[in-house]
Design an enzyme around this catalytic site. Sequence first.
Site, PDB file in Angstrom:
ATOM      1  CG  HIS A  85      -0.619   0.249   2.519  1.00 25.63           C
ATOM      2  ND1 HIS A  85      -0.343  -0.692   3.477  1.00 25.63           N
ATOM      3  CD2 HIS A  85      -0.312   1.631   3.198  1.00 25.63           C
ATOM      4  CE1 HIS A  85       0.029   0.057   4.500  1.00 25.63           C
ATOM      5  NE2 HIS A  85      -0.155   1.174   4.246  1.00 25.63           N
ATOM      6  CG  ASP A 221       0.241  -3.963   2.812  1.00 26.13           C
ATOM      7  OD1 ASP A 221       0.898  -3.647   1.796  1.00 26.13           O
ATOM      8  OD2 ASP A 221      -0.500  -3.445   3.643  1.00 26.13           O
ATOM      9  CB  SER A 655       2.622   1.625   6.485  1.00 22.58           C
ATOM     10  OG  SER A 655       1.474   1.222   7.041  1.00 22.58           O
TER      11      SER A 655
HETATM   12  N1  ARG Z   1      -4.838   0.646   7.520  1.00 24.95           N
HETATM   13  C1  ARG Z   1      -3.463   0.544   7.052  1.00 24.95           C
HETATM   14  C2  ARG Z   1      -2.991   1.898   7.204  1.00 24.95           C
HETATM   15  O1  ARG Z   1      -3.420   2.807   7.766  1.00 24.95           O
HETATM   16  C3  ARG Z   1      -3.663   0.204   5.563  1.00 24.95           C
HETATM   17  C4  ARG Z   1      -4.043   0.864   4.566  1.00 24.95           C
HETATM   18  C5  ARG Z   1      -4.026   0.470   3.266  1.00 24.95           C
HETATM   19  N2  ARG Z   1      -4.945  -0.664   2.839  1.00 24.95           N
HETATM   20  C6  ARG Z   1      -6.081  -0.589   2.585  1.00 24.95           C
HETATM   21  N3  ARG Z   1      -6.987  -1.613   2.290  1.00 24.95           N
HETATM   22  N4  ARG Z   1      -6.857   0.669   2.095  1.00 24.95           N
HETATM   23  O2  ARG Z   1      -2.335   2.614   6.397  1.00 24.95           O
HETATM   24  N1  ASP Z   2      -1.517   1.400   7.991  1.00 20.56           N
HETATM   25  C1  ASP Z   2      -0.507   2.562   8.729  1.00 20.56           C
HETATM   26  C2  ASP Z   2       0.601   3.124   7.720  1.00 20.56           C
HETATM   27  O1  ASP Z   2       0.059   3.123   6.509  1.00 20.56           O
HETATM   28  C3  ASP Z   2      -0.056   1.980   9.944  1.00 20.56           C
HETATM   29  C4  ASP Z   2      -1.039   2.209  10.998  1.00 20.56           C
HETATM   30  O2  ASP Z   2      -1.701   3.103  11.204  1.00 20.56           O
HETATM   31  O3  ASP Z   2      -0.718   1.456  11.912  1.00 20.56           O
HETATM   32  O4  ASP Z   2       1.367   3.798   8.086  1.00 20.56           O
END
Ligand code: ARG
Ligand code: ASP
Length: 720
Positions: A85, A221, A655
Site C-alpha cells: 500500500h 502487503d 507502514s
Molecule cells: N490501515 C493501513 C494504514 O493505515 C493500511 C491502509 C491501506 N490498505 C487499504 N486497504 N486501504 O495505512
Molecule cells: N497502515 C498504517 C500506515 O500506513 C499503519 C498504522 O496506522 O498502523 O502507516
Amino acid sequence: MKRVISFLIIIVLLPSLLLAKEGMWIPSLLNKFVEKDMRKMGMRLTAEEIYSINQASLKDAIIIFGGGCTGEVVSDQGLVLTNHHCGYGAIQSHSSVEHDYLTNGFWAMSKEEELPNPGLTATFLVRIEDVSEKVLAELNDNMTEAERSAAVKEKTDALIAEAEKDTHYKAVVKPFYYGNEYYMFLYEEYKDVRLVGAPPSNIGKFGGDTDNWMWPRHTGDFSVFRIYADKDNNPAEYSEDNVPYKPMKHLKISLKGYEKDDFTFVFGYPGSTEQYLPSFAIDNIVNEVNPIRIDMRTERLDIMNKYMEQDQKIRIQYAAKYAGTSNGWKKWQGENRGIERMDAIGKKQHLEKHFMEWAAMNDQRSKLYGGLVPAFEEIYTNLEPYSRARAFLLETLFGIEISRFSRNFKKLVTLSNADDPDEKAIEEQIEKIRKAAKGHFKNYHAPIDKEITAKMLDLYFHRLNRDLQPQIITEIIQDYDADFTAYAEELFDDSFMSSEKEVNEFLDKYKTRKAKKIEKDPAYVLGEALYNHYFSNILPATSQWDSDLDSLQRIYIRGLKEYQKNRRFYPDANFTLRVTYGKIQGYEPRDAVAYEYFTTLEGVMAKEDPDIYDYVVEDKLKELYHKKDYGRYAGDDGKMHVCFIASNHTSGGNSGSPVLNADGHLIGLNFDRNWEGTMSDLMYDPDMCRNITLDVRYALFIIDKFAGAGHLIDEMTIIE
Ligand code: ARG
Ligand code: ASP
C-alpha cells in the site's frame, strides 16, 4: 476442568499485563530511557547498534519511503522492502488496462527492467541533534505565542543553514512535547527509486478494504524497490547512468520465525499521535469531528464504489483514492469505539481532576497550572461549532476533485491580472498546469466527481449551522432552489475544467492573457468560495484559540511531568524516526473471544471467494498451497505463516517499518493495526492494541516460489 481454564486464562492474561509497553522513543536517546528495559525484555542488541553516529547501525538501513511511509534496505545493492500500500501509487502509475500491474503484479527479472518513478524518494537519516537548549535560550515566558513562533523560526532557520552548509543534506528542526524540546534531523534524500516487484493485488491487498484495520489478517502487503545513486554513491535525479546504491548497512533477514512472547521492536516513522490531549479535546474528536468525517466519507465511498464496480478502467483510476478515503473512514470508526470502550474521556477527566487538586496544593503550582483545565474547557467550548465547520470544509475540499484541481489556475489568474504581466512566468505556469492536468485526468472520472460535488454540498447545507456555511451555498439555495444535483449538472456542463481536452484547448488559446474566463468558471468559483471561506472566516476565528491551545498544551505537559514523576513520558509522533518495542501476543477483543498471534495460508484459502476481487486466490498460489511447496520459508509447524501481531505501539507512517527480533534481524513488515486498537493515537490500551505485521517469510515465499524472482532473494542476507 474449570480450574484448568481459569488457570489458562491467567496465563494468557498475565503476560499482557506485565509486558506490554507504550511509547515511541527517540533512537538517539535509547540509552537514557529504554535500552535497559528492552534488554530486560529479551533484546540482545545495544542502543549503539540501533542508532549510532560513529559506526554503521541499524538506523542506516531505514528510510522514509516517499512522503508518508517507512522502508528498509535489505541488500548491499540498495534493494528496499516496503508495503504494497506504500508502493501503491507507483505501481498504479505504471498500470493501464493493458498492463495492469495492480491486478497482476509486476516483477523485474533484471535491473534493466526496473521501473523509474519520478518524484519518489528514499530518505536516510544522517543524525539527530538535541537543539533544545539552543532554541529555548531564545525564548522567555513573557513572549506572546506569535513572538515565540517567530523567535523559534529565526533560531531554527539559522541552525538548519549551519547544518546544511557545504553538504547535500537537508535539515529539519521539529518541536517535541509541544515545544518543550527541539530536535534537529539531518537527512540525505535519494531521488532515483525504481520499482522492482509487486505481488498481484489479490496477494498484496488480499482482503482489501474489508479486511483493512482487522485481525485476523492475510494480506501480503509488500512491494520491492531499489535505490539508485550516481557513480559516487550520492543522490542523483534519475539517469540511465545511475547505479544501485551501496548502503552503509542493510538488514539481515531471519527465517527462524518467532514464538509467543518473543521480544520485537519496530523502527520507523510514525506520523502523528496526540497522547496528551485533555478530555475536552477527545470529546470533540469523538463526538463532533469523527462522525462528520465518517458520514461524508460513507457517501463518497458509496458513489465511487458504484462506478468502480461497473468498469475496470474506473476501478484502476479510483483504486488509490478509494483506499485512502476508506482508510480514514474505517480508522475513525474503530477509534470512536475504542475511546468509548476504554472510557478514555472519563479517564482523562479523572486525571484532570487529580491534577487540579495537586496543582492547588501550593501557591507556585497553582499559579503555573491551576488555570489550565478550565482554560482548556473554555477554548474547546468556543471551538466546538468551528471544529464542526472545519470538518465539513476539509472533507468537502478534499472530496470535490474539480474544485481542488481548479486551484492550479490561481497563480495564472494573478499573473495575468498584473499591471505588467510577466510573459515568461505565464508561459511557465501554463506548462505547470498542463503537467498537473495530465496527472489529474489520468485518474479522473467526471461523473463520479459530479455526484460527489452534489452530495458533499447537500450534506454541508443540511448538517451545519447556516452562519458557518460558505456564502456560495446560500447562492445555490437561491439559484437552484436547494437542488444541488442541478447545480452540479450545470457546473460540470459549463466548466472547462471537467475534461483534459477542454483544459488543453483553453491553454492553447490562452494568448489573450485575459483571466476572466477562468475567474468565471464555475469550478474555479466553487474552489475560490471554499478556500476563501476557510481563510477569511474559519481560520481567523479559530487561529487565536489554536495558538492558545498550543501554549496550554506545552504547559500542561510540563505540569504532568512534574505531577506524574514515575510515568514514562514519550513525545507524540511527529514523523521522525522512533523505536517502539513489545512482545508477540494475541489479544481478547470481546468477551469469550481470544485471538491467536499469527495467521497462515490456510486462512487465505478459507477466505477465498472467486467472485470478490479482493478475495481471489490465484491458481499458482493454490498449487503451492496444495503441494505445501513452501521451501525454507515454512514455519516449524510446516505451515506458511502470513501475518502476526505484537504489542508494539505504532501509528500511521509506520507502514513498511521493519519488525525486528531480539538480534535486530528482520522478521516482518509492519503494515497495520487492529481495529480495536486504533484509538492508540489518542490513548493506548496495552491489552487491546496490536500492530499487524506481514511475516517476512511470506514475502520471500511469494518472491521466490510464486513470482520466480529468486535472484532477489540471492541478494539478501538470510539467517536460517
Ligand atoms: N490501515 C493501513 C494504514 O493505515 C493500511 C491502509 C491501506 N490498505 C487499504 N486497504 N486501504 O495505512
Ligand atoms: N497502515 C498504517 C500506515 O500506513 C499503519 C498504522 O496506522 O498502523 O502507516
